[in-house]
Design a protein around this motif. Structure first.
Motif, PDB file in Angstrom:
ATOM      1  N   ALA A  88      -8.619  -0.410  -8.106  1.00  0.00           N
ATOM      2  CA  ALA A  88      -7.764   0.733  -7.811  1.00  0.00           C
ATOM      3  C   ALA A  88      -7.431   1.479  -9.097  1.00  0.00           C
ATOM      4  O   ALA A  88      -7.454   0.920 -10.195  1.00  0.00           O
ATOM      5  N   MET A  89      -7.114   2.734  -8.964  1.00  0.00           N
ATOM      6  CA  MET A  89      -6.737   3.564 -10.105  1.00  0.00           C
ATOM      7  C   MET A  89      -5.498   2.973 -10.783  1.00  0.00           C
ATOM      8  O   MET A  89      -4.511   2.650 -10.117  1.00  0.00           O
ATOM      9  N   HIS A  90      -5.573   2.787 -12.088  1.00  0.00           N
ATOM     10  CA  HIS A  90      -4.513   2.175 -12.904  1.00  0.00           C
ATOM     11  C   HIS A  90      -4.294   0.704 -12.548  1.00  0.00           C
ATOM     12  O   HIS A  90      -3.300   0.096 -12.949  1.00  0.00           O
ATOM     13  N   GLY A  91      -5.201   0.115 -11.765  1.00  0.00           N
ATOM     14  CA  GLY A  91      -5.180  -1.319 -11.535  1.00  0.00           C
ATOM     15  C   GLY A  91      -4.149  -1.840 -10.570  1.00  0.00           C
ATOM     16  O   GLY A  91      -3.966  -3.050 -10.455  1.00  0.00           O
ATOM     17  N   ARG A  92      -3.483  -0.967  -9.825  1.00  0.00           N
ATOM     18  CA  ARG A  92      -2.459  -1.430  -8.899  1.00  0.00           C
ATOM     19  C   ARG A  92      -2.223  -0.377  -7.824  1.00  0.00           C
ATOM     20  O   ARG A  92      -2.609   0.784  -7.980  1.00  0.00           O
ATOM     21  N   PRO A  93      -1.586  -0.751  -6.714  1.00  0.00           N
ATOM     22  CA  PRO A  93      -1.290   0.226  -5.656  1.00  0.00           C
ATOM     23  C   PRO A  93      -0.286   1.281  -6.120  1.00  0.00           C
ATOM     24  O   PRO A  93       0.525   1.047  -7.022  1.00  0.00           O
ATOM     25  N   VAL A  94      -0.353   2.430  -5.486  1.00  0.00           N
ATOM     26  CA  VAL A  94       0.618   3.492  -5.755  1.00  0.00           C
ATOM     27  C   VAL A  94       1.935   3.184  -5.052  1.00  0.00           C
ATOM     28  O   VAL A  94       3.008   3.404  -5.602  1.00  0.00           O
ATOM     29  N   LEU A  95       1.846   2.673  -3.843  1.00  0.00           N
ATOM     30  CA  LEU A  95       3.032   2.391  -3.040  1.00  0.00           C
ATOM     31  C   LEU A  95       2.831   1.073  -2.309  1.00  0.00           C
ATOM     32  O   LEU A  95       1.750   0.816  -1.774  1.00  0.00           O
ATOM     33  N   VAL A  96       3.858   0.244  -2.302  1.00  0.00           N
ATOM     34  CA  VAL A  96       3.830  -1.040  -1.591  1.00  0.00           C
ATOM     35  C   VAL A  96       5.061  -1.103  -0.694  1.00  0.00           C
ATOM     36  O   VAL A  96       6.171  -0.809  -1.134  1.00  0.00           O
ATOM     37  N   ARG A  97       4.854  -1.486   0.537  1.00  0.00           N
ATOM     38  CA  ARG A  97       5.962  -1.701   1.460  1.00  0.00           C
ATOM     39  C   ARG A  97       5.807  -3.061   2.126  1.00  0.00           C
ATOM     40  O   ARG A  97       4.745  -3.359   2.679  1.00  0.00           O
ATOM     41  N   VAL A  98       6.837  -3.884   2.059  1.00  0.00           N
ATOM     42  CA  VAL A  98       6.875  -5.161   2.766  1.00  0.00           C
ATOM     43  C   VAL A  98       7.916  -5.019   3.865  1.00  0.00           C
ATOM     44  O   VAL A  98       9.093  -4.819   3.587  1.00  0.00           O
ATOM     45  N   SER A  99       7.467  -5.079   5.102  1.00  0.00           N
ATOM     46  CA  SER A  99       8.360  -4.800   6.221  1.00  0.00           C
ATOM     47  C   SER A  99       7.988  -5.661   7.413  1.00  0.00           C
ATOM     48  O   SER A  99       6.803  -5.907   7.683  1.00  0.00           O
ATOM     49  N   LEU A 100       9.007  -6.105   8.137  1.00  0.00           N
ATOM     50  CA  LEU A 100       8.788  -6.827   9.388  1.00  0.00           C
ATOM     51  C   LEU A 100       8.661  -5.874  10.565  1.00  0.00           C
ATOM     52  O   LEU A 100       8.375  -6.303  11.687  1.00  0.00           O
ATOM     53  N   HIS A 101       8.877  -4.590  10.315  1.00  0.00           N
ATOM     54  CA  HIS A 101       8.936  -3.627  11.409  1.00  0.00           C
ATOM     55  C   HIS A 101       7.674  -2.785  11.540  1.00  0.00           C
ATOM     56  O   HIS A 101       7.375  -2.302  12.630  1.00  0.00           O
TER      57      HIS A 101
END
Length: 704
Positions: free
Chosen positions: A393-406
């Protein structure tokens, strides 16, 4: 025994430490909260549904600046991209024949499945269209020609390998260089997955090429067609089962191999897409769900980049995580030019293959005529379709991360390179979820990193309604969201809902800016001049609001501009009167504002002093109360007296009973002389000498 009240200062101190640690813990987490959270009734939208009771399995087939063609059950809907009005005269009707429907029912399919769901529509030449449908589990294609504003069927042909049997199947297709390139299934059961362009296809039942894939999207770039999908990783099978995200490519001009390979690709290669949080043990988001179109722009560097946005999720039986990653087309091409994976035997590990054994010309690259390739080259590509390196991935990491049960991410669309008033450009990204929400965010690139700022989280459909597709529409913040049975044209332009300059700055929406003259947050596509606008997408600096006409500085700026543009026809007496009234009103607002700022500056001092005062007061009170109720240092405690008396009453005949001892009055510190006389209810005096007969038993009963 210490008093409970004496512990209050310690309790207060512990609570203060816990609060401080908790507040510090929040600082460890990234700020991914949405600036705005909008319910379904606050989102302006236009909905489109068919009138029938059966599901339509909607999908966007084609879109331009004026129209959107929507594939459904037995029909292609032509909708206006501005107001979703249906142009019924331009709609295409195509139902399955009665014979095909009956045959579908005989094969055990339900009435819902035995319909013709339109899945593919491309313009091949001016005035001609290729259209394909599931046709009651017997795919069929047609060539349509426009004649006198009507669509005439010019040719009909089988659609096996071009169109899926099941409308729920994940398939994709792209039309390029006069050919339709498709990724779908070629049998009724849905087990024969393939990438197809007549007459070429991937190898049949070769798990090294395709292993139960779910195709996501396809695009054309240069001389190649790229396919994005997720599949069971064959290189991981010795360690269990896992799903990997993939990107595969074939040459547009591949003509097949010589001899026995005439109907097979000679350029098919695939590589893993690595969307993960880096670390000693990276956390992977392995299941790709959607991709955007190619976006070209500058992302923290001088040179332009062509990128795609992808959304990935964790497996359904693990932690509910989703991520947005960016991949550059240059990095994808570099991986396909790297080392190949090689497995010596079926039980061996997959290892990189030495470059010295790779034939020339390099397998997977376009050649003038693949039919004259040596057998060695063709056999190599069959046995080595995978690349060793993964696409990072660009810059080696995700742009946005969301951890959600919903919810989890399901779809992505990009309004690319939106220009701001400072002549900077940002990508506005829309992300759909599996519970009917659409997130609006802006990608803020840096030199060696990029940052996602979530502008809003919007409830577009009811809960548990997955969003299958997202497309941008003309206008700032307008998005087309597609579900199984409903399509909505929604407006996610929040400028008019913001009423203060600080909030408009903190929103950091490239679509919005604060108008100093109107004192309003306005949409940039609705203004004709940037003269009195302020905006800060990169930092959200609210200090720019000090230049507002609601401050003295702005009044002086406006006066200066009046002198500079004295010939402006708008500079009349009415404008001067209006300006004076604004100055008078501003003086009053400034006085109130000064008080507010003073209160804000000293608020933390007041709160801190209250906390310290409370702790000191609690400590003093606790100390005094403990002194008041603390027992005499020489007096035995209640527990000690009770234990001692219990020992006197133990069965003397038990072998666990210690040898009897006489009661030591000095130890008990009780004597007949020191005990005061006590009056009973008859005002008679009684001596509490424990040496009297029966007195000890009374004391024991009283304590016990």
């Amino acid at each position: 025994m210490p008093s409970a009240l004496s512990c209050l200062p310690e309790i207060f101190a512990n609570l203060l430490v816990i609060l401080c640690l908790t507040r510090t813990g929040y600082g460890w987490l990234p700020d991914l909260s949405s600036k705005l959270v909008n319910s379904i009734n606050r989102i302006p939208s236009i909905s489109f549904k068919s009138n029938a009771s059966l599901p339509d399995h909607f999908t966007v087939l084609y879109q331009d600046d004026n129209s959107i063609l929507l594939g459904g059950r037995e029909k292609v809907y032509n909708l206006s991209v501005f107001d979703f009005n249906e142009r019924k005269d331009s709609s295409i009707y195509w139902a399955s024949s009665e014979a095909h429907s009956q045959l579908c029912n005989l094969k055990g399919k339900a009435e819902e499945d035995c319909q013709n769901y339109i899945r593919i529509l491309f313009q091949t030449t001016p005035g001609k269209f290729l259209i394909c449908g599931t046709n009651s589990y017997k795919p069929l294609c047609r060539i349509l020609r426009r004649q006198n504003d009507k669509m005439i069927v010019e040719k009909e042909m089988e659609g096996t390998g071009l169109c899926p049997y099941d409308p729920e199947h994940n398939s994709t297709a792209v039309y390029s260089s006069g050919h339709l390139f498709s990724a779908t299934v070629a049998d009724f059961s849905g087990t024969d997955s393939l990438i197809y362009r007549e007459p070429l296809r991937t190898e049949l039942s070769d798990l090294r090429q395709l292993n139960a894939p779910n195709f996501i999207s396809s695009l054309t770039y240069g001389d190649y067609i790229y396919f994005f999908f997720r599949e069971t990783a064959v290189e991981y099978m010795n360690c269990g089962k896992v799903i990997y995200s993939r990107v595969a490519r074939v040459c547009k001009h591949d003509k097949g191999g010589p001899h026995q390979s005439s109907g097979r690709w000679t350029t098919f290669l695939k590589a893993r897409l690595n969307c993960s949080i880096p670390g000693e043990y990276p956390f992977y988001f392995d299941e790709i769900q959607s991709t955007s179109d190619i976006v070209e722009g500058r992302y923290g560097e001088d040179r332009a980049e062509k990128i795609i946005y992808t959304v990935h999720t964790t497996p359904t039986n693990s932690i509910g995580g989703s991520a947005l990653c960016i991949f550059t087309m240059a990095s994808i091409q570099d991986v396909f030019g790297g080392a190949f994976k090689h497995q010596e035997s079926i039980n061996s590990n997959w290892l990189p293959l030495s470059e010295s054994v790779v034939p020339n010309p390099r397998p997977g690259e376009c050649v003038p005529d693949s039919r004259v390739l040596a057998d060695r080259n063709v056999n190599f590509i069959k046995t080595h379709p995978m690349m060793e390196e993964a696409v990072g991935a660009m810059h080696g990491r995700p742009v946005l991360v969301r951890v959600s049960l919903h919810y989890r991410f399901t779809a992505v669309a990009v309004d690319g390179q939106v220009r701001t008033i400072d002549d900077e450009t940002y990508d506005v990204v829309y992300i759909g979820t599996d519970n009917g929400k659409v997130l609006k965010m802006v990608n803020i690139p840096g030199i060696n990193s990029t940052k996602a700022h979530v502008i809003s989280e919007n409830e577009v459909f009811s809960i548990n309604t997955p969003i299958r597709q997202l497309k941008t529409a003309p206008g700032y913040g307008r998005v087309i969201a597609v579900t199984k049975d409903e399509v909505k044209l929604i407006t996610l332009n929040h400028c008019e809902t913001i009423h203060h300059c600080n909030e408009c700055m903190e929103l950091r929406d490239p679509h919005c800016a604060w108008d100093l003259m109107k004192s309003a947050c306005v949409s940039l596509d609705a203004v004709t001049s940037f003269r009195y606008l302020v905006q800060d997408v990169k930092n959200g600096n609210i200090l720019k609001c000090k230049n507002s006409p609601t401050n003295d500085n702005e009044v002086s700026v406006v006066k200066h501009e009046r002198k500079e543009f004295a010939d402006d026809p708008l500079e009349d007496d009415g404008f001067v009167d209006e300006l004076k009234s604004k100055e008078a009103a501003e003086e009053e607002r400034k006085e109130c504002g000064d008080l507010g700022r003073v209160a804000s500056d000293y608020l933390h001092m007041i709160v801190g002093g209250a906390i310290v005062g409370g702790l000191v007061f609690g400590f003093v009170c606790g100390y005094l109360v403990s002194r008041r109720f603390h027992a005499h240092p020489n007096a035995p405690s209640f527990i000690e007296q009770r234990n001692h008396l219990d020992r006197l009453n133990v069965n003397q005949n038990s072998f666990l009973t210690p040898r009897p001892k006489t009661v030591n009055l000095d130890v008990l510190n009780v004597s007949a002389e020191t005990l005061p006389p006590k009056k009973d209810n008859l005002d008679s005096l009684k001596n509490l000498n424990i040496t009297n007969e029966g007195t000890l038993q009374k004391i024991k009963k009283t304590y016990i």
